[in-house]
Motif scaffolding. Structure first.
Motif, mmCIF file in Angstrom:
data_model
loop_
_atom_site.group_PDB
_atom_site.id
_atom_site.type_symbol
_atom_site.label_atom_id
_atom_site.label_comp_id
_atom_site.label_asym_id
_atom_site.label_seq_id
_atom_site.Cartn_x
_atom_site.Cartn_y
_atom_site.Cartn_z
ATOM 1 N N GLU A 1 0.845 -1.185 0.000
ATOM 2 C CA GLU A 1 0.000 0.000 0.000
ATOM 3 C C GLU A 1 0.885 1.241 0.000
ATOM 4 O O GLU A 1 1.662 1.448 0.936
ATOM 5 C CB GLU A 1 -0.937 -0.002 1.213
ATOM 6 N N SER A 2 0.773 2.018 -1.068
ATOM 7 C CA SER A 2 1.616 3.212 -1.223
ATOM 8 C C SER A 2 3.089 2.880 -0.999
ATOM 9 O O SER A 2 3.840 3.635 -0.378
ATOM 10 C CB SER A 2 1.178 4.323 -0.265
ATOM 11 N N GLY A 3 3.498 1.727 -1.517
ATOM 12 C CA GLY A 3 4.902 1.341 -1.455
ATOM 13 C C GLY A 3 5.329 0.699 -0.154
ATOM 14 O O GLY A 3 6.528 0.442 0.041
ATOM 15 N N ARG A 4 4.393 0.404 0.760
ATOM 16 C CA ARG A 4 4.743 -0.170 2.055
ATOM 17 C C ARG A 4 4.026 -1.512 2.252
ATOM 18 O O ARG A 4 2.903 -1.717 1.777
ATOM 19 C CB ARG A 4 4.392 0.803 3.186
ATOM 20 N N ILE A 5 4.669 -2.430 2.979
ATOM 21 C CA ILE A 5 4.082 -3.739 3.250
ATOM 22 C C ILE A 5 3.093 -3.594 4.402
ATOM 23 O O ILE A 5 3.461 -3.156 5.497
ATOM 24 C CB ILE A 5 5.169 -4.770 3.615
ATOM 25 N N VAL A 6 1.842 -3.967 4.135
ATOM 26 C CA VAL A 6 0.786 -3.817 5.134
ATOM 27 C C VAL A 6 0.051 -5.145 5.283
ATOM 28 O O VAL A 6 -0.357 -5.758 4.296
ATOM 29 C CB VAL A 6 -0.202 -2.704 4.749
ATOM 30 N N VAL A 7 -0.094 -5.582 6.543
ATOM 31 C CA VAL A 7 -0.839 -6.799 6.877
ATOM 32 C C VAL A 7 -2.109 -6.387 7.614
ATOM 33 O O VAL A 7 -2.079 -5.499 8.473
ATOM 34 C CB VAL A 7 -0.003 -7.754 7.746
ATOM 35 N N ARG A 8 -3.238 -7.027 7.276
ATOM 36 C CA ARG A 8 -4.511 -6.694 7.915
ATOM 37 C C ARG A 8 -5.188 -7.961 8.440
ATOM 38 O O ARG A 8 -5.099 -9.030 7.818
ATOM 39 C CB ARG A 8 -5.451 -5.975 6.930
ATOM 40 N N GLN A 9 -5.849 -7.797 9.576
ATOM 41 C CA GLN A 9 -6.637 -8.874 10.167
ATOM 42 C C GLN A 9 -8.109 -8.486 10.128
ATOM 43 O O GLN A 9 -8.488 -7.374 10.492
ATOM 44 C CB GLN A 9 -6.224 -9.122 11.619
#
Length: 892
Positions: free
Chosen positions: A527-535
């Motif tokens: 997301e916007s160049g960043r690694i994002v994890v969601r639960q």
């Protein structure tokens, strides 16, 4: 005195009152054609403007004939020509430089509509003295689509090359397995142990004889045999030159001949785990399926096969996938141990044509790497498959993107904009339901997963708001929930949308991995160049709600997989960031782009138990796909040396790491043709490797019959159509494919639709191996035949059946001259190559219309081939009679 020389000259008569004089102009015998130099012309830009304004492209009432009493055929030909000219103008404009996306989209849509209008016109226009068809004229047609006959034999991959008298390396050592033969309700298990042969050399013939003795003693009809595969010269490319290499030695394979009413299966005695890797090799990225026997288990050690190239320790199988496979992005193992692969096809081969330019195939392989079946999505234009999931009961879900029609007649908001789709198949590869859910702008489904109680989750990205949501900006991520429901008590299952969440940043976002675990869903992306994890937590109905988010830092890479293992969230991918925000680093970043493996807490909160492992060299390393099993993570990808470009040599690898310590426990690397080997997917089968791999035999049942349903065995979808028009006159009758149609039922439908003008039979094509069945269509005895016309754009069945629209009739048919425009119903303006093909096809079709026009004029022969009389057409016969009557009155 009235000068009648002109009228008399029409018929070679002499005016008795004239002694000669200057030659008079020749009489007009045909109306002026729209392509004549003297005809009024319309600028291409005006044709494009009129077409985009929605005007009909083929309009008989807009045709003006400059010859009174001319045949109605001329009006139809000129209207058809003007329609073709307008389509050509649209295609020319689509090929111009500097088009906006909006204009390109408008041109593409209008072209598709115009092509459908042309198809409809040709199927309904009633010509008198000529016959115009969209395709070609033939006496016999056969479907390109074919269905394999019920198999009675199974031939393995080659396992031996050289003389029959030579011992076979594949038979060396501890070779033990069992053959199961089921007849009715009873099953006999026959143990095979080559050590019982004693000192007898283990040649092909001796081993086959030994196995057949055991089968005979058991009282079954099934037998083994050897199959010769003659050596063939090999042609290779060296620059612009082709070099033919001499043929190598003959090769030999095993053949299983099933007894009447017997079902045959093979069971291994000792097994080890198997890992499947799909890859592209060489400059053209030829698709291959590799099988590895990994350490642990009791199976005999792996050994090279006779056809294996670039062999590496542990590899027990290598299979080239069919021609036309352009990309493989997902694979998974079914509960029966078979491997399911999602592939994008640019062609479907000779027996299973695709409708459009690109389709999605769900391919099933047995444990020996043999392709058991291929189920095509059936997209009318272009489709891509990105993800696969297999449920415990064997159902298979495939998700991706589609441009143009998928479900018959439904093309989405734009013929050039991608929409998301998800299709669920049953365990046999038969489609159960499909959902296409698109935004106004482009979107695609990149992940799919099964949840409890018939729930299917689909994640992806969209450039605008998905239905029922609000856009955030750029490419947004989304998560959809579908619930499987029956349409009635005895009706089919369908997927009903329960919810859609759209999330992310104001930049470009994506979901690149997803997993379902109990009452939680985890997604990971950039997301916007960043690694994002969601639960996301699931309520009682299975609807998700966002519960936690964690940013792991700058990506500059991608996510390859996510899983839940031993109470941890496991995430893997590739990045050049040496300091991801994850916690304890077990292996440091080596340089360039490295593979990373992270373990996180289930609630995604930072914890001292978080682990981060980097894996790679000082060059660039990729993580194409990952699988987590028993506290270990398996990764496949490619190594590229430091400073190497994208086309420089790449080495493929298969590695296993311990999640807790980060220790590399297994690592194999290999190369491919032209030093290019790029893995794409990985799957693991517990106990899937055994000595049977050496013999080319699968674990489990062999000779599984393909489905006979057209909606399973071809790219046809229920609701696809085409029309039949009897040549002798009558209305066009629509033939519609339904989900229970087979070759036999379709043959009856075509025969009835033609009013029995056509004879349709199911024939066996033994020229291919294994033999297949096709439909053959000819004119019935003493009948004129019929015209086969394509269905409307987006629901045409002919392309899926491998049939060309056209006339099927008798040789030497004199009822009317037939002209085939040879225009495919799949022409489109989606890309430069397609635009050029459309322009060329339309130019050829317009030439054919001119030929039909000339055939309506005066003939050079005494008798016309269409009327059998002295003048060329019924119209000209009437004109001649009128002139003669006038002369008689004048000369009276």
């Amino acid at each position: 005195m009235i000068n009648n020389s002109y009228l008399l000259g029409l018929y070679g008569a002499t005016n008795p009152y004239s002694s000669g004089g200057p030659a008079l102009p020749k009489p007009k015998t045909q109306p002026t054609a729209p392509w004549a130099s003297s005809a009024a012309t319309t600028k291409p830009s005006d044709m494009v403007r009129a077409a985009l304004a929605g005007r009909r492209l083929i309009n008989e009432s807009a045709v003006s004939l400059d010859m009174a009493g001319a045949s109605a055929d001329y009006r139809k030909l000129f209207a058809l020509y003007q329609g073709l000219n307008s389509l050509s103008a649209l295609a020319d404009r689509a090929g111009a430089k500097g088009l906006t996306n909006l204009e390109a989209d408008q041109l593409s849509r209008r072209f598709s509509e115009g092509l459908a209008e042309l198809s409809t016109y040709l199927s309904t226009a009633a010509f008198s003295d000529v016959r115009l068809v969209q395709g070609i004229s033939q006496t016999t047609v056969k479907t390109g689509a074919a269905i394999e006959k019920d198999p009675t034999t199974y031939v393995t991959q080659p396992i031996h090359d050289g003389a029959l008298s030579d011992p076979v390396k594949a038979f060396e050592g501890d070779v033990r397995f069992a053959i199961g033969v089921k007849s009715g309700s009873s099953t006999k298990t026959i143990a095979i142990d080559l050590s019982e042969m004693g000192d007898t050399p283990r040649t092909m013939e001796n081993v086959v004889d030994y196995i057949n003795t055991q089968l005979s003693d058991a009282g079954v009809q099934t037998r083994m045999a050897r199959e010769l595969i003659p050596a063939q010269p090999k042609v290779i490319k060296a620059g612009d030159k082709s070099i033919t290499l001499p043929a190598g030695p003959d090769q030999w394979a095993l053949k299983v001949r099933g007894g009447t009413g017997e079902t045959v299966s093979f069971q291994a005695v000792d097994t080890s785990d198997a890992v499947y890797v799909t890859q592209g090799v060489g400059a053209n990225k030829t698709a291959q399926l590799l099988k590895f026997q990994v350490d642990g288990g009791a199976a005999p050690a792996a050994q090279p096969g006779v056809n294996g190239s670039f062999w590496v320790d542990g590899r027990v199988g290598q299979t080239n996938l069919p021609a036309g496979v352009d990309a493989i992005r997902a694979s998974a193992v079914g509960p029966d141990g078979a491997l399911w692969v999602v592939a994008d096809l640019t062609s479907g081969g000779t027996n299973q044509p695709i409708k459009g330019a690109r389709d999605v195939a769900l391919m099933k392989f047995d444990s020996a790497g043999n392709l058991l079946q291929t189920s095509l999505l059936g997209a009318a234009s272009t489709a891509n498959g990105y993800s696969i999931a297999v449920a415990d009961d064997g159902r298979v879900a495939v998700a991706g993107s589609v441009i143009g029609a998928l479900e018959p007649g439904k093309s989405g908001d734009s013929p050039k904009t991608a929409d998301s789709f998800v299709t669920v198949f049953d365990s046999t590869g038969k489609e159960m339901w499909t959902q296409r859910r698109g935004a106004k702008a482009a979107d695609e489904a990149t992940q799919v997963s099964f949840g409890p109680d018939g729930v299917v989750y689909v994640a992806g990205r969209s450039q605008s708001a998905m239905p029922g949501t609000t856009a955030i900006g750029g490419w947004d991520s989304y998560l959809q929930t579908f619930k499987e429901q029956k349409t009635s008590v005895i009706g089919p299952v369908t997927g009903v949308s329960l919810s859609t969440l759209q999330f992310g940043s104001t930049g470009d976002d994506s979901v690149q991995a997803m997993t379902t675990s109990g009452s939680n869903i985890y997604t990971a992306g950039v997301e916007s160049g960043r690694i994002v994890v969601r639960q996301f937590t699931l309520d009682a109905a299975g609807v998700p709600t966002l519960a936690a988010t964690r940013d792991l830092g700058r990506a500059n890479g991608q996510i390859s997989g996510i899983a839940v293992e031993n109470g941890k969230v496991v995430l893997a991918g590739q990045t050049d960031n040496p300091a991801l925000d994850i916690g304890t680093v077990t292996n440091a970043h080596a340089g360039g782009t490295d593979v990373f493996v992270a373990t996180l807490s289930l609630d995604l909160q930072a914890s001292g138990d978080d682990r981060l492992t980097y894996f790679g060299s000082d060059g660039n390393d990729t993580a194409a796909d990952v699988v987590v099993k028993d506290g270990k993570i398996w990764i496949t990808g490619a190594h590229r040396d430091a400073g190497a470009g994208k086309t420089d040599p790449t080495r493929a690898y298969l590695a296993r790491l311990d999640l807790e310590t980060g220790a590399v426990e297994y690592n194999q690397t290999w190369r491919g043709d032209n030093d290019q080997a790029t893995p794409s997917t990985i799957s693991i089968v517990s106990g899937g490797a055994s000595v049977l791999d050496r013999l080319g035999l699968p674990q489990g049942e062999v000779m599984q019959s393909e489905s006979k349903l057209l909606t399973v065995a071809t790219s046809a979808r229920a609701g696809d159509q085409f029309t039949i028009t009897p040549a002798g006159g009558g209305r066009a009758v629509t033939v519609t494919i339904d989900d229970k149609d087979t070759l036999d039922t379709l043959a009856k439908k075509i025969t009835n639709a033609s009013n029995r003008q056509l004879k349709v039979t199911v024939i066996t094509d033994s020229k291919v191996n294994p033999p297949v069945q096709r439909l053959q269509i000819v004119a019935a005895d003493n009948k004129e035949g019929a015209v086969i016309s394509a269905g409307a754009a987006g629901k045409d069945a002919l392309a899926a059946l491998g049939l060309t629209p056209g006339f099927v009739g008798k040789t030497g048919d004199k009822s009317a001259k037939t002209y085939g425009l040879n225009l495919s119903n799949t022409l489109n303006l989606n890309d430069p190559a397609s635009i050029k093909a459309a322009i060329d096809s339309l130019a050829s079709a317009m030439t054919i219309v001119r030929s039909a026009y000339r055939s309506l004029g005066p003939q050079t022969s005494t008798n016309n081939t269409m009327t059998g009389k002295g003048s060329s057409t019924a119209y000209q016969q009437a004109q001649q009679a009128s002139y003669q009557a006038a002369l008689n009155r004048l000369l009276a």
